[in-house]
Write a protein that holds these residues in place. Structure first.
Motif, PDB file in Angstrom:
ATOM      1  N   ASP A  63       0.827  -1.110  -0.041  1.00  0.00           N
ATOM      2  CA  ASP A  63       0.070   0.028  -0.037  1.00  0.00           C
ATOM      3  C   ASP A  63       0.873   1.294   0.105  1.00  0.00           C
ATOM      4  OD1 ASP A  63      -3.087  -0.915   1.792  1.00  0.00           O
ATOM      5  OD2 ASP A  63      -1.692  -2.150   0.620  1.00  0.00           O
ATOM      6  N   ALA A  64       1.772   1.280   1.039  1.00  0.00           N
ATOM      7  CA  ALA A  64       2.780   2.585   0.993  1.00  0.00           C
ATOM      8  C   ALA A  64       3.549   2.739  -0.244  1.00  0.00           C
ATOM      9  CB  ALA A  64       3.619   2.274   2.140  1.00  0.00           C
ATOM     10  N   ILE A  65       3.820   1.688  -0.814  1.00  0.00           N
ATOM     11  CA  ILE A  65       4.831   1.872  -2.056  1.00  0.00           C
ATOM     12  C   ILE A  65       3.893   2.279  -3.120  1.00  0.00           C
ATOM     13  CG2 ILE A  65       5.867   0.515  -3.968  1.00  0.00           C
ATOM     14  CD1 ILE A  65       7.035  -1.061  -1.867  1.00  0.00           C
ATOM     15  N   SER A  66       2.460   1.726  -3.281  1.00  0.00           N
ATOM     16  CA  SER A  66       1.548   2.286  -4.526  1.00  0.00           C
ATOM     17  C   SER A  66       1.545   3.903  -4.178  1.00  0.00           C
ATOM     18  CB  SER A  66       0.610   1.602  -4.768  1.00  0.00           C
ATOM     19  OG  SER A  66      -0.200   1.649  -3.609  1.00  0.00           O
ATOM     20  N   ILE A  67       1.147   4.251  -3.018  1.00  0.00           N
ATOM     21  CA  ILE A  67       0.733   5.464  -2.655  1.00  0.00           C
ATOM     22  C   ILE A  67       1.859   6.390  -3.256  1.00  0.00           C
ATOM     23  CG2 ILE A  67       0.315   7.200  -0.844  1.00  0.00           C
ATOM     24  CD1 ILE A  67      -1.108   5.041   0.732  1.00  0.00           C
ATOM     25  N   ALA A  68       3.344   5.982  -2.767  1.00  0.00           N
ATOM     26  CA  ALA A  68       4.261   6.773  -2.914  1.00  0.00           C
ATOM     27  C   ALA A  68       4.787   6.879  -4.595  1.00  0.00           C
ATOM     28  CB  ALA A  68       5.609   6.207  -2.337  1.00  0.00           C
ATOM     29  N   VAL A  69       4.511   5.738  -5.214  1.00  0.00           N
ATOM     30  CA  VAL A  69       4.692   5.878  -6.755  1.00  0.00           C
ATOM     31  C   VAL A  69       3.469   6.956  -7.241  1.00  0.00           C
ATOM     32  CG1 VAL A  69       4.415   4.491  -8.741  1.00  0.00           C
ATOM     33  CG2 VAL A  69       5.620   3.512  -6.841  1.00  0.00           C
ATOM     34  N   LYS A  70       2.387   6.779  -6.864  1.00  0.00           N
ATOM     35  CA  LYS A  70       1.415   7.750  -7.426  1.00  0.00           C
ATOM     36  C   LYS A  70       1.762   9.278  -7.104  1.00  0.00           C
ATOM     37  CE  LYS A  70      -3.482   8.776  -7.520  1.00  0.00           C
ATOM     38  NZ  LYS A  70      -4.810   8.531  -7.414  1.00  0.00           N
ATOM     39  N   ALA A  71       2.243   9.623  -5.864  1.00  0.00           N
ATOM     40  CA  ALA A  71       2.606  10.871  -5.491  1.00  0.00           C
ATOM     41  C   ALA A  71       3.759  11.352  -6.413  1.00  0.00           C
ATOM     42  CB  ALA A  71       2.897  10.963  -3.917  1.00  0.00           C
ATOM     43  N   ALA A  72       4.699  10.357  -6.455  1.00  0.00           N
ATOM     44  CA  ALA A  72       6.011  10.933  -7.431  1.00  0.00           C
ATOM     45  C   ALA A  72       5.718  11.018  -8.620  1.00  0.00           C
ATOM     46  CB  ALA A  72       7.066   9.581  -7.308  1.00  0.00           C
ATOM     47  N   LEU A  73       4.707  10.036  -9.428  1.00  0.00           N
ATOM     48  CA  LEU A  73       4.201  10.493 -10.965  1.00  0.00           C
ATOM     49  C   LEU A  73       3.642  11.786 -10.956  1.00  0.00           C
ATOM     50  CD1 LEU A  73       3.174   6.807 -11.744  1.00  0.00           C
ATOM     51  CD2 LEU A  73       5.182   8.428 -12.642  1.00  0.00           C
ATOM     52  N   PHE A  74       2.892  12.056  -9.793  1.00  0.00           N
ATOM     53  CA  PHE A  74       2.149  13.265  -9.875  1.00  0.00           C
ATOM     54  C   PHE A  74       3.172  14.581  -9.834  1.00  0.00           C
ATOM     55  CE2 PHE A  74      -1.368  16.180  -8.972  1.00  0.00           C
ATOM     56  CZ  PHE A  74      -0.930  17.125  -8.155  1.00  0.00           C
ATOM     57  N   ASN A  75       4.300  14.263  -9.094  1.00  0.00           N
ATOM     58  CA  ASN A  75       5.120  15.435  -9.006  1.00  0.00           C
ATOM     59  C   ASN A  75       6.052  15.373 -10.131  1.00  0.00           C
ATOM     60  OD1 ASN A  75       8.348  15.622  -7.343  1.00  0.00           O
ATOM     61  ND2 ASN A  75       6.558  17.248  -7.272  1.00  0.00           N
ATOM     62  N   THR A  76       6.120  14.183 -10.926  1.00  0.00           N
ATOM     63  CA  THR A  76       6.998  14.407 -12.053  1.00  0.00           C
ATOM     64  C   THR A  76       6.938  15.402 -13.065  1.00  0.00           C
ATOM     65  OG1 THR A  76       7.156  11.958 -11.682  1.00  0.00           O
ATOM     66  CG2 THR A  76       8.244  12.851 -13.949  1.00  0.00           C
ATOM     67  N   SER A  77       7.897  16.130 -13.435  1.00  0.00           N
ATOM     68  CA  SER A  77       7.790  17.034 -14.756  1.00  0.00           C
ATOM     69  C   SER A  77       8.927  16.579 -15.812  1.00  0.00           C
ATOM     70  CB  SER A  77       8.016  18.508 -14.093  1.00  0.00           C
ATOM     71  OG  SER A  77       9.180  18.486 -13.172  1.00  0.00           O
ATOM     72  N   ILE A  78       8.562  16.431 -16.823  1.00  0.00           N
ATOM     73  CA  ILE A  78       9.404  15.819 -17.749  1.00  0.00           C
ATOM     74  C   ILE A  78       9.725  16.885 -18.812  1.00  0.00           C
ATOM     75  CG2 ILE A  78       9.797  14.188 -19.760  1.00  0.00           C
ATOM     76  CD1 ILE A  78       7.452  12.586 -18.338  1.00  0.00           C
ATOM     77  N   PRO A  79      10.880  17.372 -18.899  1.00  0.00           N
ATOM     78  CA  PRO A  79      11.124  18.671 -19.879  1.00  0.00           C
ATOM     79  C   PRO A  79      10.650  18.363 -21.180  1.00  0.00           C
ATOM     80  CG  PRO A  79      13.082  17.386 -19.243  1.00  0.00           C
ATOM     81  CD  PRO A  79      12.053  16.816 -18.473  1.00  0.00           C
ATOM     82  N   ARG A  80      10.247  19.695 -21.884  1.00  0.00           N
ATOM     83  CA  ARG A  80       9.866  19.535 -23.209  1.00  0.00           C
ATOM     84  C   ARG A  80      10.846  19.541 -24.233  1.00  0.00           C
ATOM     85  NH1 ARG A  80       4.336  20.364 -23.778  1.00  0.00           N
ATOM     86  NH2 ARG A  80       3.936  21.447 -21.959  1.00  0.00           N
ATOM     87  N   VAL A  81      10.854  18.325 -25.162  1.00  0.00           N
ATOM     88  CA  VAL A  81      11.737  18.166 -26.144  1.00  0.00           C
ATOM     89  C   VAL A  81      11.391  18.279 -27.726  1.00  0.00           C
ATOM     90  CG1 VAL A  81      12.787  16.121 -27.103  1.00  0.00           C
ATOM     91  CG2 VAL A  81      13.779  17.049 -24.869  1.00  0.00           C
TER      92      VAL A  81
END
Lengths: 272, 291
Positions: free
Chosen positions: B150-168
């Motif tokens: 549970d904790a890992i899936s919550i952390a993965v969701k939060a990290a993906l929410f926070n991810t910003s991928i540079p525009r290329v």
């Protein structure tokens, strides 16, 4: 004459030509969602293994062998309280080591033997489904090795491997509470998604979701469950589980007969 | 998982309490422990998150790198998961000890993301067949206090929410040679939509009832658990039975219903926390590892 591999180098990676073929997708034919393919099961065919079983269902062919019980490797584990019924204390319980292997020619693409993550995951699923059925408390400090080899993948491979492994354990004379019967399902996509029992490989490839259920038929306990994909809401998955359990019950008499035949064969061979 | 030594009397105490819907720390059967989520804790990553669930501590870092798309899916990027069980979590993970658990968790993560709707992989494509973004999601297990999935899936969701991928952008010359241009503005980036990212809810069968978010002691009393991965809309993407016991079919159906109910509440509160944290902007106080 051996080729000159040092000067004439082949490509590092190779792909099958089907990837570049024009898209002529054959849709799987419509069929009765509750049909089970005819199953051929035979126990006791390998001479070198304590117990063995071969299962064929449609195009799926699985061979499973059991060896042991032999002394468990691994260090000491801490003591624990004794279980009930005269079984060994928790730390001295036997272990079940499962190995799932896919032959390189089993699927459409060639996969070299160290299959990586998928085989480890399926081996763990095998172990989790077989452990409830085996009386490991009667084999203290011992380990039983179950190895399943998938010769050809024609759909619902994990379910076939589970059933073959349980048959092999029974053939080896390992004490069990009940046989474990596995059944595969897949969700056919489309406007009205339906769950299909015992899918073929084509149906699995076109499926939106897949599920494998393992049941102990006499005790009516679910020993294993593994499913993933876009199966939709909970009600849809619940319906799939019910369908799978019913399929497992229907498969049970075939397995009983194969074990009886194997025992008769062994009895006849013992009398010279 | 980390093991804890429990006497028979303690096990009976826990089982009897669960029958009465009262757990050792006073929670009900469907209550989570207090969860702390913080994003953007590691500066070298494209996105990161740290989740503390009771004594369980997870750190996830997402790095976006350019790679070649897979042959079967030339228009999509992909995700790669790696789980490292650090030796700090429990002494059993020293050396290669944590590898088995790490591969099991990584395989489960692959399974729950293995469908078209969880993450829109087409946004990760730069140019079909040639370049795409590969998101390397690395999970680090810092402390093990029960209920890892549970904790890992919550952390993965939060990290993906926070991810910003540079525009290329891929520029094509007159000769046909391609050049990759990174945007000058460091804040010009693609954010992923995590609307349909699932979260795992683990339900442990203890006695005749099941509990959500089991501690290590409760996990030692349970023989079998059901792991359900559910999205915020109630769509289930993965189901798995864990443990060496067996489950009754009726209890499986009950556990699935509970999982859906609990999952919806979990998603709602996680979304509100993440949006609130984001709205505080760059001026928010970062707690990091000191709080």
């Amino acid at each position: 004459m051996p080729g000159d591999h040092r000067r004439i180098r082949g490509p590092e990676e190779s792909q099958p030509p089907q990837l570049y073929a024009a898209d002529e997708e054959e849709a799987p034919a419509a069929r009765d969602p509750t049909r089970l393919r005819p199953v051929y099961a035979r126990a006791g065919l390998l001479s070198q293994a304590k117990g063995s079983a071969y299962l064929e269902a449609g195009g799926t062919k699985v061979l499973c062998a059991v060896s042991g019980p032999r002394q468990a490797e691994g260090g000491e584990r801490g003591g624990g309280p004794a279980g009930s019924g005269g079984e060994a204390p928790a730390a001295l319980r036997g272990r079940l080591l499962c190995d799932f292997r896919r032959a390189p020619f089993a699927g459409r693409r060639r996969r070299a033997p160290p299959g990586g993550g998928e085989e480890r995951e399926l081996a763990l699923a095998l172990q989790e489904a077989l452990e409830p059925a085996v009386r490991l408390g009667r084999y203290p400090r011992a380990q039983l090795e179950v190895s399943a080899l998938l010769l050809e993948d024609g759909g619902s491979a994990l379910a076939a491997a589970l059933t073959a492994a349980a048959l092999a354990l029974a053939d080896a004379g390992v004490e069990m509470y009940d046989l474990v019967v596995g059944c595969g399902l897949s969700l056919a996509p489309g406007p009205a998604p339906t769950w299909l029992l015992d899918p073929t490989r084509l149906e699995e490839e076109h499926a939106a979701a897949g599920l494998t259920v393992a049941l102990m038929p006499v005790l009516n306990q679910v020993a294993g469950l593994l499913g993933s994909g876009e199966g939709g809401l909970i009600e849809s998955w619940a319906e799939a589980v019910r369908l799978g359990l019913e399929g497992c019950q229907r498969l049970y008499p075939v397995l009983q007969q194969s074990l009886v035949r194997a025992a008769r064969r062994r009895g006849a061979a013992a009398q010279p | 998982m980390a093991s804890v030594a429990l006497s028979e009397a303690e096990k009976v105490y826990i089982v009897h309490g669960v029958q009465e819907d009262l757990r050792v720390d006073g929670r009900g059967c469907e209550d989570y422990r207090c969860i702390e989520v913080e994003t953007d804790v590691v500066s070298n990553t494209s996105g990161s998150a740290r989740v503390k669930l009771g004594h369980t501590d997870i750190l996830v870092g997402v790095k976006a790198e350019m790679g070649t798309p897979k042959l079967e899916k030339p228009n999509e990027g992909y995700l790669e998961f790696f789980v490292d069980c650090s030796a700090n979590a429990t002494p059993e993970f020293e050396g290669r000890g944590g590898d088995d658990l790490g591969t099991e968790i990584a395989n489960t993560l692959y399974r729950i993301f293995n469908n078209k709707s969880s993450v829109d992989l087409k946004t990760l494509c730069i140019s079909p067949r040639e370049h795409c973004w590969v998101l390397y999601v690395d999970v680090l297990l810092l402390e093990c206090g029960g209920n890892l999935f549970d904790a890992i899936s919550i952390a993965v969701k939060a990290a993906l929410f926070n991810t910003s991928i540079p525009r290329v952008r891929v520029l094509e010359d007159e000769e046909g040679s391609k050049d990759i241009e990174l945007s000058d503005d460091p804040y010009d980036c693609i954010r992923l939509s995590v609307e349909n990212v699932p979260c795992i809810v683990t339900l442990c069968k203890i006695g005749y009832r099941h509990v959500v978010d089991a501690t290590l002691q409760e996990e030692a009393c349970s023989l079998a658990s059901l792991l359900v991965s559910v999205t915020s809309k109630g769509v289930v993407t993965c189901m798995r039975k864990v443990g060496k016991g067996s489950l009754d079919p009726e209890s499986i159906f009950e556990m699935m219903e509970t999982g859906k109910r609990v999952g919806k509440v979990l998603h709602a509160s996680l979304q509100s926390v993440l949006h609130k944290e984001e709205s505080l902007g760059p001026k928010r106080q970062k707690v990091g590892f000191l709080g």
